[in-house]
Design a protein around this motif. Structure first.
Motif, PDB file in Angstrom:
ATOM      1  N   GLY A 158       0.833  -1.211   0.000  1.00 10.48           N
ATOM      2  CA  GLY A 158       0.000   0.000   0.000  1.00 10.48           C
ATOM      3  C   GLY A 158       0.857   1.246   0.000  1.00 10.48           C
ATOM      4  N   GLU A 159       0.260   2.316   0.512  1.00 12.42           N
ATOM      5  CA  GLU A 159       0.858   3.648   0.383  1.00 12.42           C
ATOM      6  C   GLU A 159       1.703   4.000   1.627  1.00 12.42           C
ATOM      7  OE1 GLU A 159      -1.751   6.545  -1.768  1.00 12.42           O
ATOM      8  OE2 GLU A 159      -1.816   7.415   0.227  1.00 12.42           O
ATOM      9  N   ALA A 160       1.038   4.265   2.716  1.00 17.44           N
ATOM     10  CA  ALA A 160       1.701   4.663   3.959  1.00 17.44           C
ATOM     11  C   ALA A 160       0.707   4.483   5.088  1.00 17.44           C
ATOM     12  CB  ALA A 160       2.126   6.132   3.887  1.00 17.44           C
ATOM     13  N   PRO A 161       1.184   4.314   6.314  1.00 18.97           N
ATOM     14  CA  PRO A 161       0.234   4.206   7.426  1.00 18.97           C
ATOM     15  C   PRO A 161      -0.562   5.487   7.601  1.00 18.97           C
ATOM     16  CG  PRO A 161       2.510   4.308   8.231  1.00 18.97           C
ATOM     17  CD  PRO A 161       2.575   4.214   6.745  1.00 18.97           C
ATOM     18  N   GLY A 162      -1.801   5.329   8.016  1.00 17.49           N
ATOM     19  CA  GLY A 162      -2.636   6.476   8.354  1.00 17.49           C
ATOM     20  C   GLY A 162      -2.791   6.544   9.862  1.00 17.49           C
ATOM     21  N   GLU A 172      -3.458   3.107  11.585  1.00 18.25           N
ATOM     22  CA  GLU A 172      -2.298   2.223  11.440  1.00 18.25           C
ATOM     23  C   GLU A 172      -1.180   2.662  12.384  1.00 18.25           C
ATOM     24  OE1 GLU A 172      -3.979   3.468   8.808  1.00 18.25           O
ATOM     25  OE2 GLU A 172      -4.912   1.562   8.201  1.00 18.25           O
ATOM     26  N   ASN A 193       3.717  -1.502   3.263  1.00 18.71           N
ATOM     27  CA  ASN A 193       3.499  -0.178   2.676  1.00 18.71           C
ATOM     28  C   ASN A 193       4.786   0.316   2.037  1.00 18.71           C
ATOM     29  OD1 ASN A 193       0.752   0.717   3.152  1.00 18.71           O
ATOM     30  ND2 ASN A 193       1.246   0.702   5.340  1.00 18.71           N
ATOM     31  N   ALA A 228      -9.796   1.419   5.054  1.00 22.97           N
ATOM     32  CA  ALA A 228      -9.215   0.823   3.839  1.00 22.97           C
ATOM     33  C   ALA A 228      -8.802  -0.615   4.117  1.00 22.97           C
ATOM     34  CB  ALA A 228      -8.020   1.643   3.362  1.00 22.97           C
ATOM     35  N   HIS A 259      -6.284   1.370  -5.122  1.00 17.41           N
ATOM     36  CA  HIS A 259      -6.170   1.303  -3.669  1.00 17.41           C
ATOM     37  C   HIS A 259      -7.562   1.021  -3.086  1.00 17.41           C
ATOM     38  CE1 HIS A 259      -5.409   2.613   0.445  1.00 17.41           C
ATOM     39  NE2 HIS A 259      -4.121   2.539   0.170  1.00 17.41           N
ATOM     40  N   PRO A 302      -0.157  -2.182   9.369  1.00 16.82           N
ATOM     41  CA  PRO A 302      -0.724  -1.644   8.131  1.00 16.82           C
ATOM     42  C   PRO A 302      -2.173  -2.092   7.915  1.00 16.82           C
ATOM     43  CG  PRO A 302       1.379  -2.730   7.698  1.00 16.82           C
ATOM     44  CD  PRO A 302       0.985  -3.070   9.100  1.00 16.82           C
ATOM     45  N   PHE A 303      -2.913  -1.244   7.264  1.00 15.94           N
ATOM     46  CA  PHE A 303      -4.275  -1.561   6.812  1.00 15.94           C
ATOM     47  C   PHE A 303      -5.178  -2.112   7.930  1.00 15.94           C
ATOM     48  CE2 PHE A 303      -2.260  -1.311   2.619  1.00 15.94           C
ATOM     49  CZ  PHE A 303      -3.218  -0.597   1.924  1.00 15.94           C
TER      50      PHE A 303
HETATM   51  N1  URA Z   1      -3.604   2.984   3.345  1.00 14.21           N
HETATM   52  C1  URA Z   1      -2.430   2.442   2.998  1.00 14.21           C
HETATM   53  O1  URA Z   1      -1.995   2.563   1.874  1.00 14.21           O
HETATM   54  N2  URA Z   1      -1.764   1.749   3.911  1.00 14.21           N
HETATM   55  C2  URA Z   1      -2.198   1.553   5.132  1.00 14.21           C
HETATM   56  O2  URA Z   1      -1.538   0.883   5.902  1.00 14.21           O
HETATM   57  C3  URA Z   1      -3.435   2.132   5.469  1.00 14.21           C
HETATM   58  C4  URA Z   1      -4.125   2.834   4.567  1.00 14.21           C
END
Ligand code: URA
Length: 282
Positions: free
Chosen positions: A119-123, A126, A159, A137, A240, A132-133
């Motif tokens: 994925g992209e990055a922790p929010g 997370e 991520n 999402a 995503h 992650p995730f």
């Molecule tokens: N979106 C992401 O891309 N990664 C995460 O861990 C959470 C949301």
């Protein structure tokens, strides 16, 4: 201090060394760059990226008979991931940017998985749970995996950026995607994870992951349905999960589902008629 190509390269080389790699094929350009850095370091030039302490002076000849202690090289997937997680915790190329928050969120799932999702990055959530995730999402991703007949524990979820991108005082629970600089700073970690896991398929969840792993800024729409490789491992690109939270149209769910059917075929997973027909207009 800005993240330089030199810093990132040194981290990659150091990781390869730790993993036991002793030879590397380099093209002329890469050889030239490395030679330049070496000469610069020998001349006492900028050595800011050389974090490792200088090697100790060689022992007197009389002491050279006893073998040097063997370097501890992580040799199982679990040990490699533990090593990477520990390195990521204080990952200077990323943390020195000053634009990422300091809590590191590594990855979750099965180190022996055949399917790796990036994925992209922790929010916000997370970061709280250091996994992650796990937010909205993440719940959507779990649904997709369930439709494939998989559980979170069956796959490896990571991520492209290991730290939640900072928004300063406006942060609250808001999130933003990582910049190219932030992606580049974390890339050596994800690349090393891929070499440790050796997945049969990597799925880029969204354009940010694709930008990192494939170096392509093209839209997800133009990348999905195509075959790519990263370090020799097959890569597929899909939207995503948060895209599906914003756009619940059957047509978009079907698009993602078709991508996942392709992934299931690539992995040799059986596809039932019911699965084949998910999200088709009735
Ligand atoms: N979106 C992401 O891309 N990664 C995460 O861990 C959470 C949301």
């Amino acid at each position: 201090m800005p993240t330089t190509l030199k810093q990132c390269s040194i981290e990659v080389l150091r990781n390869l060394l730790q993993e036991g790699t002793r030879t590397l094929a380099l093209d002329d350009e890469a050889r030239g760059i490395l030679r330049g850095w070496m000469l610069q370091a020998r001349r006492g030039g900028s050595a800011e990226a050389l974090h490792a302490p200088a090697p100790p002076a060689p022992p007197p000849v009389a002491q050279r008979q006893s073998p040097a202690p063997a370097a501890v090289v992580p040799d199982t997937v679990e040990a490699k991931l533990d090593y990477l997680r520990a390195r990521a915790e204080h990952w200077r190329p990323a943390l020195s940017l000053g634009s990422l928050r300091s809590t590191m969120v590594f990855a979750v799932g099965n180190p022996h998985a055949r399917l790796m999702l990036v994925g992209e990055a922790p929010g916000y959530e997370e970061e709280q749970q250091r996994e992650p995730f796990v937010g909205r999402a993440g719940r959507k991703l779990n649904e997709i995996l369930r439709a494939m007949g998989l559980r979170r524990e069956d796959v490896y979820i990571s991520n492209i950026c290991k730290f939640r991108p900072s928004m300063g005082e406006r942060q609250g629970t808001s999130n933003r995607p990582p910049t190219e600089e932030e992606i580049a700073a974390c890339l050596p970690l994800v690349m090393a994870e891929i070499r440790a896991i050796r997945p049969a398929c990597i799925v880029c969840l969204g354009g940010t992951a694709a930008k990192g792993l494939l170096g392509s800024g093209a839209s997800v729409g133009s990348l999905r349905g195509r075959e790519f490789f990263c370090q020799g491992f097959p890569v597929r690109v899909t939207y995503h999960p948060s895209y599906l939270l914003r756009n619940e149209a059957l047509s978009e769910r079907r698009r993602v589902w078709e991508d996942m059917l392709g992934v299931m075929r690539l992995l040799g997973m059986p596809v039932s008629v019911k699965q084949q027909n998910y999200f088709l207009p009735s």
